[in-house]
Each structure stands twice: as C-alpha cells, then as structure tokens.
Write a protein that holds these residues in place. Sequence first.
Motif, mmCIF file in Angstrom:
data_model
loop_
_atom_site.group_PDB
_atom_site.id
_atom_site.type_symbol
_atom_site.label_atom_id
_atom_site.label_comp_id
_atom_site.label_asym_id
_atom_site.label_seq_id
_atom_site.Cartn_x
_atom_site.Cartn_y
_atom_site.Cartn_z
ATOM 1 N N ALA A 1 0.811 -1.218 0.000
ATOM 2 C CA ALA A 1 0.000 0.000 0.000
ATOM 3 C C ALA A 1 0.844 1.267 0.000
ATOM 4 C CB ALA A 1 -0.935 0.004 1.214
ATOM 5 N N HIS A 2 2.155 1.147 0.273
ATOM 6 C CA HIS A 2 3.043 2.315 0.329
ATOM 7 C C HIS A 2 4.257 2.068 -0.564
ATOM 8 C CE1 HIS A 2 0.650 2.345 4.023
ATOM 9 N NE2 HIS A 2 0.819 3.645 4.068
ATOM 10 N N PRO A 3 4.065 2.039 -1.860
ATOM 11 C CA PRO A 3 5.186 1.727 -2.763
ATOM 12 C C PRO A 3 6.236 2.822 -2.820
ATOM 13 C CG PRO A 3 3.235 2.368 -4.017
ATOM 14 C CD PRO A 3 2.800 2.277 -2.592
ATOM 15 N N TRP A 4 5.955 3.991 -2.272
ATOM 16 C CA TRP A 4 6.902 5.101 -2.354
ATOM 17 C C TRP A 4 7.959 5.078 -1.242
ATOM 18 C CZ3 TRP A 4 1.625 5.641 -1.618
ATOM 19 C CH2 TRP A 4 1.214 5.864 -0.301
ATOM 20 N N LEU A 5 7.939 4.071 -0.385
ATOM 21 C CA LEU A 5 8.925 4.009 0.695
ATOM 22 C C LEU A 5 10.331 3.869 0.124
ATOM 23 C CD1 LEU A 5 7.175 1.604 3.263
ATOM 24 C CD2 LEU A 5 7.345 4.090 3.376
ATOM 25 N N THR A 6 11.289 4.529 0.762
ATOM 26 C CA THR A 6 12.685 4.411 0.344
ATOM 27 C C THR A 6 13.256 3.068 0.802
ATOM 28 O OG1 THR A 6 13.501 5.447 2.380
ATOM 29 C CG2 THR A 6 12.945 6.907 0.537
ATOM 30 N N ASP A 7 14.433 2.731 0.274
ATOM 31 C CA ASP A 7 15.069 1.460 0.643
ATOM 32 C C ASP A 7 15.368 1.399 2.135
ATOM 33 O OD1 ASP A 7 14.948 0.652 -1.968
ATOM 34 O OD2 ASP A 7 17.000 1.281 -2.466
ATOM 35 N N SER A 8 15.816 2.504 2.698
ATOM 36 C CA SER A 8 16.117 2.510 4.136
ATOM 37 C C SER A 8 14.848 2.329 4.964
ATOM 38 C CB SER A 8 16.814 3.825 4.524
ATOM 39 O OG SER A 8 15.959 4.940 4.243
ATOM 40 N N GLU A 9 13.748 2.930 4.517
ATOM 41 C CA GLU A 9 12.482 2.763 5.234
ATOM 42 C C GLU A 9 11.971 1.333 5.117
ATOM 43 O OE1 GLU A 9 10.480 7.227 5.009
ATOM 44 O OE2 GLU A 9 10.172 5.815 3.348
ATOM 45 N N ARG A 10 12.181 0.709 3.973
ATOM 46 C CA ARG A 10 11.768 -0.681 3.809
ATOM 47 C C ARG A 10 12.556 -1.594 4.741
ATOM 48 N NH1 ARG A 10 9.023 -1.953 -1.074
ATOM 49 N NH2 ARG A 10 8.561 -0.090 -2.301
ATOM 50 N N GLU A 11 13.847 -1.369 4.813
ATOM 51 C CA GLU A 11 14.661 -2.190 5.714
ATOM 52 C C GLU A 11 14.285 -1.937 7.170
ATOM 53 O OE1 GLU A 11 18.799 -1.890 5.055
ATOM 54 O OE2 GLU A 11 18.733 -2.643 2.995
ATOM 55 N N GLN A 12 14.010 -0.688 7.498
ATOM 56 C CA GLN A 12 13.587 -0.360 8.852
ATOM 57 C C GLN A 12 12.259 -1.045 9.191
ATOM 58 O OE1 GLN A 12 13.113 3.826 9.455
ATOM 59 N NE2 GLN A 12 12.754 3.656 11.656
ATOM 60 N N LEU A 13 11.357 -1.090 8.242
ATOM 61 C CA LEU A 13 10.068 -1.744 8.461
ATOM 62 C C LEU A 13 10.234 -3.247 8.631
ATOM 63 C CD1 LEU A 13 6.932 -1.557 8.450
ATOM 64 C CD2 LEU A 13 7.038 -1.838 5.969
ATOM 65 N N CYS A 14 11.111 -3.855 7.843
ATOM 66 C CA CYS A 14 11.291 -5.304 7.900
ATOM 67 C C CYS A 14 11.997 -5.757 9.170
ATOM 68 C CB CYS A 14 12.071 -5.778 6.672
ATOM 69 S SG CYS A 14 11.115 -5.644 5.126
ATOM 70 N N ARG A 15 12.612 -4.831 9.894
ATOM 71 C CA ARG A 15 13.229 -5.201 11.173
ATOM 72 C C ARG A 15 12.178 -5.562 12.225
ATOM 73 N NH1 ARG A 15 16.544 -0.377 10.378
ATOM 74 N NH2 ARG A 15 18.501 -0.962 9.359
ATOM 75 N N LEU A 16 10.915 -5.264 11.942
ATOM 76 C CA LEU A 16 9.859 -5.611 12.895
ATOM 77 C C LEU A 16 9.647 -7.112 12.997
ATOM 78 C CD1 LEU A 16 7.183 -2.934 11.892
ATOM 79 C CD2 LEU A 16 8.708 -2.875 13.873
ATOM 80 N N MET A 17 10.050 -7.865 11.961
ATOM 81 C CA MET A 17 9.847 -9.317 11.971
ATOM 82 C C MET A 17 11.176 -10.033 12.124
ATOM 83 S SD MET A 17 9.048 -10.016 7.948
ATOM 84 C CE MET A 17 10.254 -9.652 6.679
ATOM 85 N N ASN A 18 11.084 -11.243 12.665
ATOM 86 C CA ASN A 18 12.255 -12.088 12.876
ATOM 87 C C ASN A 18 12.222 -13.194 11.828
ATOM 88 O OD1 ASN A 18 14.321 -13.709 13.742
ATOM 89 N ND2 ASN A 18 13.688 -13.728 15.895
ATOM 90 N N CYS A 19 13.179 -13.166 10.910
ATOM 91 C CA CYS A 19 13.192 -14.131 9.806
ATOM 92 C C CYS A 19 13.345 -15.568 10.290
ATOM 93 C CB CYS A 19 14.319 -13.795 8.823
ATOM 94 S SG CYS A 19 14.109 -12.199 7.985
#
Length: 568
Positions: free
Chosen positions: A403-421
Amino acid sequence: MLSRSGLLKKLIAESSNEDGSSCVLQLHDIPGGAKTFKLITKFCYDVKIEVTALDVVSLRCAAEYLQMTESNGDGNLIAQTDAFLNEVFSNWSDSIKALETCEEVQTFAEDLHIVSRCIDSLALKVCSDPNIFNWPVAGHYCMNNQVDHASWNGISPENKPTFQGGDWWYYDVSLLSLPLYKRLILSIESKGMKSESVAASLIYYLKRFLPLMNRQSSFNDRHKSTIPTTSEADQRALLEEIVELIPNKRGVTSSKHLLRLLRTAMILHASPSCRENLEKRVGAQLDQAALVDLLIPNMGYSVETLYDIDCIQRILDHFMSIYLPASVSASPCIIEYGTLIAGADTLTPMTMVANLVDGYLAEVASDTNLNLPKFQALAVAIPDYARPLDDGIYHAVDVYLKAHPWLTDSEREQLCRLMNCQKLSLEASTHAAQNERLPLRVIVQVLFFEQLRLRTSISGWFFVSDNIASSHNPSGNLGLPRNGGTHQLDSSEGSVNMRERLSELEKECSSIRSELQKLKTTKKGWSIFPKGFGFRKKSECCNPKESSSSATKSASSTVHGKPNFENS
C-alpha cells in the motif's frame, strides 16, 4: 372536608372574617394537582374510589399535605394509604409503578421515605429468589399493557408470572428515570448482587436510550441508526453516569460492550475522563477482545487515518503496563520457556494480544495515510517472545509495503526489522523468498535461515536413521527383542519413507537454487553471497547424505490461523 383535614380547619380559622362573610382558599401546592384533589374530595364525601399503584403515592403525599390524620377522623386517608402502600411494596410490578410516580411528587415522597422504601423493596426482590417468597411479580407490565388489579376492593392480581433466568428484572427497572435507576442499582449492588448482573443491567439500560449502542463498528451502517429520542447532550450525560456505575472488575463486562461504549463515547464527544476510563477497562482485558471490535473509526475533527490508531495504542500501552512489569527483570527467553513449563497465565494473554495486534496491523496497513512511525510503534509494543511465529507481522508488513510503494530502501529495511526471519513458517519463508517488495538483505536472511533449518533437519533424520540401523544390528546389546520379521518390515517401510523424503528434498533444493539463479541475474553483486552463506553446488546440495526431511517441512507447513500469503 373540614372534618377530615387539619390544614383546611387551620386555614378557615385564619381566613374567616368577623362579619361572617365568605372567604376563598387557594390550594396550588397540593401534591398530584387537581386529579388527586378530586379523589380526596370523593373520599371525604364517602364516595367509593379505586386506588391503584399509579396514584397511591400522590394520594399519600396529598393526605400528608392536608394533614388528614386519625385525630381528624377515624380511618382517615393517611392511615389507609399507608396500609395500601405496604401491599404495594410486597408486589414487584406495583412497586415499579409506584416508584415511577414518585417523580411527580419528588419532594414530598422523599420526606415521607416512600422512595427509599420502594427502592429497598425492589432491591430485596432482585437479590432474592422470588419463588421462595411467592411474590406476585408481573414482569414487563408496560410491554404487555397489563391492568393493575390491586385495589381497595380486595381484588388480588390474577396470575403470577414465571421467572426465566436472572435477567427478568432488566426491562422493568430500565423504565425508571436515570436518578431513580441509579439509586436502585446502587442499592441492588450493596445487597450483594453479582457484578456481572449489575453490569448487564447497566448495558441493557444504555441500549434502550442510546441508539448508537445498537450499531455495529463498520462504516456500512454509519447512517442507519434510529433517530435518538433525546438530545446529544442528554445522551452524553447518561453515558458518562452509567460508565461510572459499571463495576470496575476484569471480565465483568465483555470487551465487545466496552469497546462499543468507547466508540459511542467518541461519537458523543464524552469527557476525556470517561474515555480514559473505558480505554483502561478495555486494556485490562484486551486479550478477550475481537479484531472486528478494535476497528474503531476515527472520530477526530482532523481525520488522518481511517481508524483510530492512537486509541488502540493507548489501550495496548495500558495492557502492557499490567502484564509486562512482572517479566521486566528476567530475559525474554527465560520468560518464554519458564512460563510454558510452569503453565502460568502471563504468556497466554500476551500471545493472544500479539495475534490480535498483528491482525489489526494487517487490517490498517492498507490505509495510505498511516505513516511508518505509527505502524512501527504499534508493532514494537509487543515483545518478541510473545510471538511464537512471525507470520502475522510479516503479513502486516507485506500489506503495508504493497500500500506504500513510495517508501525508500532505508524505510523498507527499517520496516522489515519488525519481523524475525528465524520465526517464519515454511509457507511464509517460501512467500518471502519470492517477494519482490522485500529488500534484498531480507530475502538473503530468509534463504539463509531456511537452509540452516534444512541442514539441522537433515542431521536429525540421519541421526534417527543410524539409531534404527543400530537397533536392527544383532550384535547390538540394546536389550531389544529379536523379532526378525517385524524388524525387516519396519526397516523396509523406513527406507521407503526416507527415499520419499530425500526425493522431495532434492526438488526443494533445486527450487531454491533456481531462485538464487534468478536473483543472481537480476541483482548486481549477488555473486558474493553464495559462498559466504554456505550455498553449495547443485551436485553437493542434492547429495542424499547432506539432504533429508523436506517431507517433514511440507507436512508441517499447513497450520490453522496463518495469514494467506499470495504473490502479487
């Protein structure tokens, strides 16, 4: 009338003129007005009157006002109305009617203690078993338009109703005005009524006068509520007073009703203290809430997001303040395993709330106005150990990225830190490995941890295989029975299963290798990863001695309650 009323005697004596001319008395303050005075006049002239529960209170107050005591005549009105009131107080429906009419003569009824006696009588009946005392209770009398049969003519009520459950009194007491209802509820509570019944009666009362309480939480029925019979200010005052009466005890009122009260309070712009009170009550039992009830539309003047994220954040913070302090001193891992072993109640509510929050995040993530800090704040409020699997938070992150395709690469990585792979299921890992919305670093981590788990599983299967072979060895000194036929059958079945598992594992390794080849051709610099993360050549990867147990992964990949991962 002079022979029956002490007040009239006094006024006539004070107003009579010496010349014998007539005087005029004006009685504007008689309780009950002209209708009651007409009945009193008939009584004084020995005309038979029929007194019911609807007019006995005004007659008693008027008799007191006119001083119609026994000193002014035997069998006067005060004595007869007192006797009839005693009969009224022994009957449920008559007591309700009498209490309702007290509002017409409030001051006189309070001075004569009629209101308090009536309330005590009703509270006693509610808190006791009516069948024991054989009370002639005619529940829901207004709904059925029943006629009051109690009268001075000696006619008794016709039929006694049957009681069905403990909520038989909810409707009748909801007919009272708020001041009288409030006093009755406090009296009922003081006499030992269960808090659950008191809370249920309060919710029933609110639903009768607040149309908003009968609405669902979705946006579809926003304009379908019934027209309120009272003003918004009156509804707001009613809500605030009823909320104060609800017993403040966990589980007494369902989270569904509390959240509906909170939504209604927001629509009516109730006081901040009222809304804070409801938020704390919901937070204390957030683990009992349903996702659909948490989707509270944003009622603010400056609507930024579709749903009220800040409200849910405050509710979640209050929940964490109750359940988190006991576990602050210990490490998360100790809490997780210690709680599971001991069977304590600390982790279970936390896990339920974690699933609830993950589902809520997935619902609100599609809102394009939801900024990243709010999304992150809600997600990180739940400690990592409360999520046995991170499939839910991964699903929410994926919806947010879409829903937010305009996020920058750093914001995407910051968002993905919420989950534990490391805590993704096989289904979620497979979806993540092919998800182009995820940063490359996250995809590499998912593949790395999945390969690590595969190797661990392979080692475990070969360990089991060696043990089976040892148990079949005749020279082994394991004390096992030597039944050759049975061992040969088990060995052959085990070999077939092992071959099937190895075959499936080879297919999975081949699939992973093809995905890596795609990334290698599309992402620059990908060639530095395979050796660093231990990816081997195809011939080595598919070697049966290094591979096994992919069937175990496939068999355990279907788990109820997981998000439905789809490629888009």
